[in-house]
Design a protein around this motif. Structure first.
Motif, PDB file in Angstrom:
ATOM      1  N   TYR A   1      -8.573   7.265  -6.091  1.00  0.00           N
ATOM      2  CA  TYR A   1      -7.865   8.281  -6.461  1.00  0.00           C
ATOM      3  C   TYR A   1      -7.094   8.096  -7.659  1.00  0.00           C
ATOM      4  O   TYR A   1      -7.133   9.065  -8.766  1.00  0.00           O
ATOM      5  CB  TYR A   1      -6.950   8.763  -5.340  1.00  0.00           C
ATOM      6  CG  TYR A   1      -5.898   9.789  -5.730  1.00  0.00           C
ATOM      7  CD1 TYR A   1      -6.412  11.178  -5.746  1.00  0.00           C
ATOM      8  CD2 TYR A   1      -4.474   9.736  -6.083  1.00  0.00           C
ATOM      9  CE1 TYR A   1      -5.338  12.427  -6.238  1.00  0.00           C
ATOM     10  CE2 TYR A   1      -3.536  10.628  -6.078  1.00  0.00           C
ATOM     11  CZ  TYR A   1      -4.149  12.006  -6.286  1.00  0.00           C
ATOM     12  OH  TYR A   1      -3.281  12.830  -6.711  1.00  0.00           O
TER      13      TYR A   1
ATOM     14  N   LEU B   1      -7.152   5.101  -1.908  1.00  0.00           N
ATOM     15  CA  LEU B   1      -5.918   5.472  -2.865  1.00  0.00           C
ATOM     16  C   LEU B   1      -6.518   4.843  -4.480  1.00  0.00           C
ATOM     17  O   LEU B   1      -6.148   5.514  -5.279  1.00  0.00           O
ATOM     18  CB  LEU B   1      -4.929   4.397  -2.493  1.00  0.00           C
ATOM     19  CG  LEU B   1      -3.592   5.318  -1.598  1.00  0.00           C
ATOM     20  CD1 LEU B   1      -2.745   4.355  -1.066  1.00  0.00           C
ATOM     21  CD2 LEU B   1      -3.298   6.344  -2.414  1.00  0.00           C
ATOM     22  N   THR B   2      -6.888   3.709  -4.566  1.00  0.00           N
ATOM     23  CA  THR B   2      -7.430   3.325  -5.634  1.00  0.00           C
ATOM     24  C   THR B   2      -8.608   4.154  -6.495  1.00  0.00           C
ATOM     25  O   THR B   2      -8.407   4.339  -7.364  1.00  0.00           O
ATOM     26  CB  THR B   2      -8.152   1.875  -5.448  1.00  0.00           C
ATOM     27  OG1 THR B   2      -7.152   1.007  -4.722  1.00  0.00           O
ATOM     28  CG2 THR B   2      -8.540   1.200  -6.894  1.00  0.00           C
TER      29      THR B   2
ATOM     30  N   GLN C   1      -7.143  -0.681   3.441  1.00  0.00           N
ATOM     31  CA  GLN C   1      -6.220   0.338   3.213  1.00  0.00           C
ATOM     32  C   GLN C   1      -6.097   1.062   1.978  1.00  0.00           C
ATOM     33  O   GLN C   1      -5.767   2.111   1.963  1.00  0.00           O
ATOM     34  CB  GLN C   1      -4.916  -0.397   3.529  1.00  0.00           C
ATOM     35  CG  GLN C   1      -4.373  -0.708   5.141  1.00  0.00           C
ATOM     36  CD  GLN C   1      -3.224  -0.827   5.145  1.00  0.00           C
ATOM     37  OE1 GLN C   1      -2.779  -2.065   4.645  1.00  0.00           O
ATOM     38  NE2 GLN C   1      -2.219  -0.476   5.861  1.00  0.00           N
ATOM     39  N   THR C   2      -6.517   0.337   0.969  1.00  0.00           N
ATOM     40  CA  THR C   2      -6.164   1.242  -0.315  1.00  0.00           C
ATOM     41  C   THR C   2      -7.439   1.574  -0.936  1.00  0.00           C
ATOM     42  O   THR C   2      -7.435   1.997  -2.169  1.00  0.00           O
ATOM     43  CB  THR C   2      -5.726   0.080  -1.246  1.00  0.00           C
ATOM     44  OG1 THR C   2      -6.673  -0.974  -1.171  1.00  0.00           O
ATOM     45  CG2 THR C   2      -4.111  -0.327  -0.621  1.00  0.00           C
TER      46      THR C   2
ATOM     47  N   ARG D   1       0.865   4.520  -2.565  1.00  0.00           N
ATOM     48  CA  ARG D   1       0.840   5.748  -2.118  1.00  0.00           C
ATOM     49  C   ARG D   1       1.636   6.577  -2.970  1.00  0.00           C
ATOM     50  O   ARG D   1       1.258   7.761  -3.196  1.00  0.00           O
ATOM     51  CB  ARG D   1       0.768   5.895  -0.815  1.00  0.00           C
ATOM     52  CG  ARG D   1       0.753   7.207  -0.213  1.00  0.00           C
ATOM     53  CD  ARG D   1       0.943   7.284   1.694  1.00  0.00           C
ATOM     54  NE  ARG D   1       2.540   6.729   1.750  1.00  0.00           N
ATOM     55  CZ  ARG D   1       3.353   7.482   1.678  1.00  0.00           C
ATOM     56  NH1 ARG D   1       3.278   8.457   1.295  1.00  0.00           N
ATOM     57  NH2 ARG D   1       4.787   7.068   2.002  1.00  0.00           N
ATOM     58  N   LYS D   2       3.223   6.157  -2.888  1.00  0.00           N
ATOM     59  CA  LYS D   2       3.977   6.950  -3.701  1.00  0.00           C
ATOM     60  C   LYS D   2       3.598   7.125  -4.956  1.00  0.00           C
ATOM     61  O   LYS D   2       3.819   8.348  -5.591  1.00  0.00           O
ATOM     62  CB  LYS D   2       5.185   6.220  -3.306  1.00  0.00           C
ATOM     63  CG  LYS D   2       6.088   6.560  -2.180  1.00  0.00           C
ATOM     64  CD  LYS D   2       7.321   5.947  -2.098  1.00  0.00           C
ATOM     65  CE  LYS D   2       7.864   5.511  -0.883  1.00  0.00           C
ATOM     66  NZ  LYS D   2       8.950   4.675  -0.614  1.00  0.00           N
TER      67      LYS D   2
ATOM     68  N   PRO E   1       0.682  -1.142   0.102  1.00  0.00           N
ATOM     69  CA  PRO E   1      -0.008  -0.260   0.011  1.00  0.00           C
ATOM     70  C   PRO E   1       0.999   1.265  -0.004  1.00  0.00           C
ATOM     71  O   PRO E   1       0.590   2.344  -0.702  1.00  0.00           O
ATOM     72  CB  PRO E   1      -0.894  -0.047   1.276  1.00  0.00           C
ATOM     73  CG  PRO E   1      -0.636  -1.384   1.796  1.00  0.00           C
ATOM     74  CD  PRO E   1       0.458  -2.202   1.349  1.00  0.00           C
ATOM     75  N   ASP E   2       1.904   1.006   0.542  1.00  0.00           N
ATOM     76  CA  ASP E   2       2.893   2.122   0.835  1.00  0.00           C
ATOM     77  C   ASP E   2       3.298   2.606  -0.743  1.00  0.00           C
ATOM     78  O   ASP E   2       3.451   3.790  -1.046  1.00  0.00           O
ATOM     79  CB  ASP E   2       4.114   2.151   1.551  1.00  0.00           C
ATOM     80  CG  ASP E   2       4.577   3.216   2.102  1.00  0.00           C
ATOM     81  OD1 ASP E   2       4.031   4.289   2.566  1.00  0.00           O
ATOM     82  OD2 ASP E   2       6.006   3.171   1.985  1.00  0.00           O
TER      83      ASP E   2
ATOM     84  N   ALA F   1       0.783   6.858  -6.341  1.00  0.00           N
ATOM     85  CA  ALA F   1      -0.444   7.813  -6.714  1.00  0.00           C
ATOM     86  C   ALA F   1       0.022   9.092  -6.790  1.00  0.00           C
ATOM     87  O   ALA F   1      -0.389  10.066  -7.457  1.00  0.00           O
ATOM     88  CB  ALA F   1      -1.334   7.554  -5.696  1.00  0.00           C
ATOM     89  N   LYS F   2       1.064   9.512  -5.942  1.00  0.00           N
ATOM     90  CA  LYS F   2       1.703  10.794  -5.829  1.00  0.00           C
ATOM     91  C   LYS F   2       2.293  11.247  -7.240  1.00  0.00           C
ATOM     92  O   LYS F   2       2.094  12.252  -7.877  1.00  0.00           O
ATOM     93  CB  LYS F   2       2.563  11.201  -4.667  1.00  0.00           C
ATOM     94  CG  LYS F   2       2.216  12.192  -3.719  1.00  0.00           C
ATOM     95  CD  LYS F   2       3.488  12.448  -2.731  1.00  0.00           C
ATOM     96  CE  LYS F   2       3.590  11.466  -1.549  1.00  0.00           C
ATOM     97  NZ  LYS F   2       4.867  11.999  -0.932  1.00  0.00           N
TER      98      LYS F   2
END
Lengths: 907, 418
Positions: A522, A519-520, A515-516, A484-485, A480-481, A487-488
């Motif tokens: 996004y 993020l997904t 958790q995600t 996250r990166k 997930p981390d 996605a940024k």
């Protein structure tokens, strides 16, 4: 300048014109001026005019016709070289109107007495064929005729013509197969390449697969064997029943026996591996690869490795072929592993090919040395090569299980390399390796996840993301981390990376939605407005699939199965796999695509076609009276075959025959008891004569051979005959004529010879031997070289009265010239030590068209060394030489049984 | 077979074209130029290219491309070998194979090409045969030619093609009859960092220069023919005799030729004549590095090592080298990044040494790959494999020839990894 009267000016002009042609400038305006000079006397100007004509005749057809008559005249010239060059230029003029003239010229030249002209005719065939393919049938006839030619000069060229005009007419080869095999070693190198390639194809259609037993043994199970072993009777029965079964089944029981002709081909091509010409070596190598039994293919490896020292272009082609061979026959090149080690100075394309070969050669035993070698390559400055090395390591790792972990560790170390390309390539390869056994390697995946911060190469980033997504269960915390990166930085990524980010998001959503989820969402939103429609499509598709909505269909239930299905690990294969269906060494093989005019290499036939088609009929000698009894004929044919096999290197016999044989023949004349061995010598002696007179017609050669065979028989028979006769008619004095009835099984000519035999103790007076009707005439001086004077000689087998140790040579002088020849005599005799000559009396006058005969005596001193001398007329001198066949050096001697035994005891 | 030939110089100009069948437009070479652009070095141009209608096979010799155009299937090595033969012939005729020489002799070259191929199939490639038809230019003859206006085309016709020994021309006459043989061996080796041999083998060649009258039949025998692992011969050598007796029996061509190539296998221990102690390192901090090379004799069999030369291809980042050599001179080419140290004769008492600093580009990470050293050397009067010619016999002619054998050992592809 061309109109000038001076040759030097013309020459200067022609030189300038040719220089223009060579530079590619157009000089066609000058055609009329140049053509005028085609009949020029100056040979230098003439040559240049020919060059010009050949180049521009196609463009100026009408004007080119003006020159044709000159060539037609040239075709009739007494000098063979002028005939040949006229034919060569005539056939090179690409003007359709003259096709009939060319056809006629080729046909005539094909039966020319000069092999050089015949060779030129063979060259002209493909030229005519490309000009007018409709002449094919007629041309095939000419080819068939030329294929029967026995000279090495013609063989290469005619096979070339065969390949261009009618490669499908394999039936034309049958009769000439053995001859081609035997001549091969003395054909010029370019011809060798063509012949070998053609014979490879031929052999594939005519012989059985020599490896068929092995492949069957591999398949065959043990059960079969015990079954057959247990009951032999049943076995036989079955054999009867299955007689008509398919060939492989028969081959299983009958051990494979190689056709002697197949063996002949393999044996005669083998010495050519030592050729200096790389193309010949390659041709032989491919022949062995395609035709030889597995155990014998190994011999080619050494020669191919030798070629690696050659020019880089040669290396390139050879390595391509070696790469293909190593896949099928790895063992062959293993001893030469180190020869494929790479030097930093090799061009990149060579490095990559060597790498390919090294990879193919890798196995459990040598992998550690290979890997050590690879380690040094990785440090190279040539980055393309480093990338290829990493790929190679990957392939070694997949192929050899034992080293997979070592390789993987090595590759992981490379991840900290400073060069980005190296890292990227390693990532891609690691990804492939990990797919095979992901469970064990979660820490590597973790390590790679960290790399995402640094690596910029899109392919590598994409690979890492795919790995994390695929095995997100092994790295539940990191995944997930990473997302996250990513996605940024999503908007700044390359397309291929973006797609993988979406994939990763989808997979994580399915496994770890807590958790995600956000993020997904996004990521998908970002993707929705991306510039690339692929990415927009993918985003839409995934959203529908994974995000449960009320409308979503049955598919979303299976989303997890769709995304996280077990994927088969990729197989890393050599790009050279399966390339061997192309004939090795061919252009098509190199390009891995069928080139125009490529002839497929046929598969082995299931059952061998009738081998007897290759038998050459023994043409019964015209002069031999009556028929040759069946048994003599057979054995002589067998003998012939044997002998040909033994003596592939014709040119050898000339050089060697002298010293080695003279000793033998000496002992011959000393004791008749050894006539057996002596007659064998006579066989080889006659062979050497044949090789000298390549232009001699086939019949004569066969006659000669036949004759020798018979002589051999005779000589072998003599003592036996006598013994037999003596025991049959012990009391009868038995004068020779009575012998005849017993000898009915011998040929009539033999009988006539035997008529001279008497059983008395006294040595037969040689004068009673009637000169055999089968005397062979040798040419001493040809009509053309002798400028009208032709001389033939034969060994009359009469005693030479002035000196009994001399051999009588009957000479026949014919004056074909228009003027008389005077004062024919010998001069300047050059002999080996010990030899003596009794010159023939001078011939005062030989009128035009007349023939004269003379006898001279030569003491050859029991050797086959030639006697060289000059034949002088009142105007000219000609260098000539007489070399005797061993058989002509012997004299029949008759012994009683007792004497025979005595001699035998002594020797 | 071979359709056309184009000669292309380094800058991509076609300066000679020859067509053996119908004319093919020059534009076909554009595909080649494209590939030439793509490959950085001229050596990296693929030798075989495929275009929609033709195949292009090229070789790179003496800064020239020999590009042949093929239309149908043919063994690529056949073409490559032939192109090299063309280059060899040009070299044989004019002493070198370069653009200038070919342009100066364009008519002769064109005539040679005409004779070498007929309809794309090789016709006469033996230099003895060709020289009979087209005489090579000599200074004397060129003076005579300018005076009399005659050319180099021989007025005799090629009788050599008719004989049983096409490689030898008839009627050779010399006042001094001599036969010289040079046994030249090259050591191919890869040594690793610590000096141990990774791979070594010996490639040998016997070059002959035979000027004998008439039709001599020579036999050359060796003291220790078993050494030879793999051989290839000039077509004149009788293979049968070699198989059975291990002697070379042949009727030699006239003039210079390569009699045989041989290979002494890597299974036999190969003596490495020199050792190299080297260290090349680049510092992490600051734009510089250090280089220290010492060379000493190892197994030289008591002979002196001459013409020692060390060539190093430096990494791109190396800007300059500031070195001192105890013997010989060094040069560093800034554009190609090649460091050449020419040592000369190797003195066992005082070993040559090259040391100093290398300056690298500022701001670029230090090069991590160490360049390898290519070594050149010569040892006169020694065949490193130990091969010895025992005798040369002549049959067939009466006179006594002057015979000579010379040995020479050279470094071939001799590389030290660092």
């Amino acid at each position: 300048m061309l109109d000038s009267n001076k040759d030097s000016l013309k020459l200067e002009a022609m030189k300038r014109i040719v220089a223009m042609i060579a530079r590619g400038k157009n000089a066609s305006d000058l055609f009329p001026a140049v053509v005028k000079n085609v009949a020029c006397k100056n040979i230098e100007v003439k040559k240049l005019v020919y060059v010009y004509l050949v180049r521009y005749a196609e463009e100026q057809q009408d004007l080119a016709l003006l020159s044709i008559s000159t060539f037609q005249r040239g075709l009739k010239d007494p000098n063979q070289l002028i005939r040949a060059s006229a034919l060569r230029v005539l056939s090179s003029i690409r003007v359709t109107i003259i096709v009939p003239i060319m056809m006629l010229a080729i046909k005539e030249a094909a039966s020319d007495m000069s092999p050089y002209v015949r060779k030129t005719a063979a060259h002209a065939i493909p030229k005519l064929y490309s000009l007018d393919p409709e002449q094919k049938d007629q041309l095939i006839e000419v080819i068939e005729k030329l294929l029967a030619d026995k000279t090495t000069l013609v063989a290469g060229s005619v096979v070339m013509a065969f390949e261009e005009v009618c490669p499908e007419r394999i039936d034309l080869i049958h009769k000439n197969y053995r001859k081609l095999c035997n001549l091969l070693i003395d054909v010029e190198e370019w011809g060798q390449v063509v012949i070998i390639n053609m014979l490879t194809r031929y052999a594939r259609t005519q012989f059985l697969n020599p490896n068929i037993n092995e492949s069957l043994l591999e398949e065959g199970s043990g059960g079969d064997k015990t079954f057959y072993g247990s009951d032999e009777d049943e076995d036989e029965d079955e054999e009867e029943k299955e007689k008509n079964a398919e060939a492989p089944a028969m081959a299983k029981r009958k051990p494979y026996v190689m056709d002697p002709d197949h063996r002949l081909l393999l044996r005669n091509t083998k010495p050519l591996l030592q050729s200096r010409n790389a193309a010949v070596v390659m041709a032989v190598a491919q022949l062995y690869f395609h035709l030889a039994p597995k155990a014998e293919v190994g011999v080619i490896a050494k020669a191919l490795v030798r070629l690696l020292r050659s020019h880089s272009e040669v290396q390139y082609v050879v390595l391509q072929n070696v790469a293909t061979m190593t896949i099928k026959r790895r063992g062959m090149f293993e001893p030469y592993l180190k020869s494929f080690y790479i030097r930093s100075t090799d061009p990149t394309q060579i490095k990559v090919l060597k790498l390919e070969v090294l990879t193919n050669l890798a196995n459990e035993t040598n992998i550690s040395t290979i890997l050590r070698e690879f380690q040094t390559y990785i440090k190279s400055m040539d980055k393309d090569f480093v990338a290829a090395t990493i790929q190679a390591i990957g392939r070694c790792a997949t192929n050899i299980g034992e080293v997979r972990d070592t390789c993987l560790n090595g590759l992981v170390q490379l991840l900290s390399n400073r060069d980005e390309l190296v890292v990227a390539e390693s990532v891609v390869v690691i990804k492939k390796l990990l797919q095979m056994q992901p469970e064990k390697h979660s820490d590597i995946i973790k390590h790679m996840a960290k790399l995402t911060d640094n690596i910029q190469v899109p392919m590598a980033r994409a690979s890492i993301l795919w790995l994390i997504g695929e095995y997100c269960e092994h790295v539940p915390k990191i995944a997930p981390d990473v997302l996250r990166k990513m996605a940024k930085s999503f908007t700044n990524e390359e397309d291929i990376v973006k797609l993988q980010i979406i994939n990763l998001a989808a997979k994580l959503y399915l496994t770890n939605s807590k958790q995600t989820k956000l993020l997904t969402q996004y990521v998908l939103n970002l993707a929705k407005y991306d510039q690339n429609y692929d990415i927009r499509d993918r985003a839409r598709f995934i959203r529908q699939l994974i995000v449960p909505t009320e409308k979503s269909g049955a598919l979303s239930k299976y989303a997890k199965k769709l995304f996280l299905a077990l994927k088969p690990a990729p197989v890393l294969e050599s790009p050279f796999k399966d390339r061997d269906h192309f004939q090795l060494g061919s252009l098509s093989h190199l390009l891995n695509a069928k080139a125009g005019g490529y002839q497929e290499l046929p598969d082995w036939p299931e059952a061998a076609p009738d081998p007897s088609v290759r038998n050459v009929e023994v043409k019964d000698s015209v002069r031999a009276v009556g028929t040759v009894p069946e048994w003599t004929k057979c054995s002589s044919r067998e003998k012939r075959k044997e002998k040909k096999v033994e003596k592939p290197f014709y040119s050898d016999s000339e050089g060697e025959s002298g010293p080695t044989e003279s000793a033998d023949s000496e002992s011959d004349s000393a004791s008749g008891s050894e006539s057996g061995s002596g007659s064998e010598e006579s066989g080889s002696g006659s062979e050497s004569v044949e090789s000298e007179e390549g232009s001699e017609s086939e019949e004569e050669e066969e006659d000669e051979e036949e004759k020798n065979k018979k002589k051999k028989k005779k000589e072998l028979k003599k003592p036996v005959q006598e013994i037999k006769l003596l025991s049959l008619f012990p009391v009868e004095p038995a004068p020779s004529p009575q012998v005849t009835p017993v000898n009915t099984f011998l040929s009539n000519s033999l009988v006539t010879d035997l008529e001279g035999l008497s059983l008395s103790d006294t040595v037969l007076s040689p004068a009673t031997i009637a000169p055999s009707s089968a005397l062979k005439n040798y040419e001493l001086l040809h009509r053309i070289t002798g400028e009208g004077l032709s001389v033939e000689y034969c060994f009359s087998r009469q005693p030479f009265s002035p000196d009994a140790n001399m051999v009588a040579v009957q000479m026949q002088f014919t004056n074909n010239a228009t003027s008389d020849t005077k004062n024919l005599h010998m001069e300047d005799v050059k002999l080996q030590s010990g030899m003596r000559v009794k010159e023939f009396p001078e011939i005062e006058l030989l009128p035009a068209g007349e023939t004269a005969a003379a006898v001279m005596g030569i003491d050859f001193c029991d050797s086959t060394q030639a006697a060289n001398f000059q034949l002088c007329t009142h105007t000219k001198k000609f260098f000539v030489s007489i070399q005797p066949p061993v058989g002509e050096l012997m004299r029949p001697i008759f012994l009683t049984e007792n004497e025979f035994k005595k001699e035998q005891g002594e020797s | 077979m071979i359709h056309s030939l184009f000669l292309i110089n380094h800058s991509g100009d076609i300066f000679l074209e020859k067509h053996w069948k119908s004319v093919i437009s020059r534009s076909v070479c554009d595909y080649f130029f494209e590939a030439r652009e793509k490959a950085v070095d001229p050596e990296n141009v693929p030798p075989v290219l495929q275009t929609p209608h033709h195949y292009l096979i090229s070789i790179y010799r003496g800064k020239l491309f020999f590009l042949s155009v093929i239309q149908t299937e043919v063994a690529p090595l056949f073409v490559i070998e032939f192109l090299h033969r063309v280059a060899d012939t040009i070299q044989d005729y004019f002493g070198e194979c370069s653009e200038g020489i070919i342009k100066d002799n364009i008519v002769t070259v064109y005539e040679l090409l005409e004779e070498m191929l007929d309809n794309g199939f090789p016709l006469a490639t033996e230099s003895n045969v060709l020289k009979e038809m087209i005489r090579p230019p000599t200074i004397l003859r060129s003076v005579v030619n300018t005076l009399t206006g005659s050319s180099n085309v021989g007025d005799t016709l090629p009788t050599g093609q008719l004989s049983n020994v096409p490689w030898r021309r008839a009627g050779v006459k010399y006042t001094n009859n001599e036969a010289y043989f040079d046994v030249i061996e090259e050591i191919d080796a890869i040594l690793d960092k610590s000096g141990t041999t990774v791979f070594a083998e010996i490639q040998g060649v016997i070059e002959a220069c035979v000027r004998l009258t008439g039709m001599p039949d020579l036999t050359l025998s060796f003291m220790n023919p078993r050494l030879l692992d793999d051989v290839s011969f000039h077509p004149c050598v009788r293979f049968k005799r070699w198989e059975s007796e291990r002697v070379l029996s042949f009727i030699p061509p006239d003039g210079n030729f390569t009699l045989m190539n041989y290979h002494v296998s890597s299974q036999n221990l190969v003596a490495i004549p020199v050792y190299v102690k080297q260290s090349i390192s680049f510092f992490e901090t600051g734009p510089c590095g250090r280089l220290d090379i010492t060379i000493g004799p190892k197994q030289t069999m008591g002979k002196t090592v001459e013409n020692m030369m060390v060539t190093i291809h430096m990494p791109k980042a190396v800007l300059n080298a500031n070195l001192t050599a105890t013997q010989g001179t060094y040069t560093y080419d800034l554009t190609t990044k090649v460091l050449v140290w020419d040592i000369g004769k190797l003195n066992p008492q005082k070993l040559p040494n090259l040391r100093g600093s290398l300056s690298t580009q500022v701001g670029v990470p230090k090069p991590e790959d160490n360049p390898s050293l290519n070594i050149d050397l010569k040892i006169q009067q020694l065949a490193i494999s130990g091969l010895k010619v025992s005798r040369l016999d002549m049959y067939g002619e009466k006179y006594k020839p002057f015979k000579g054998v010379k040995y020479l050992t050279k470094a071939g592809k001799f590389q030290v990894r660092t």
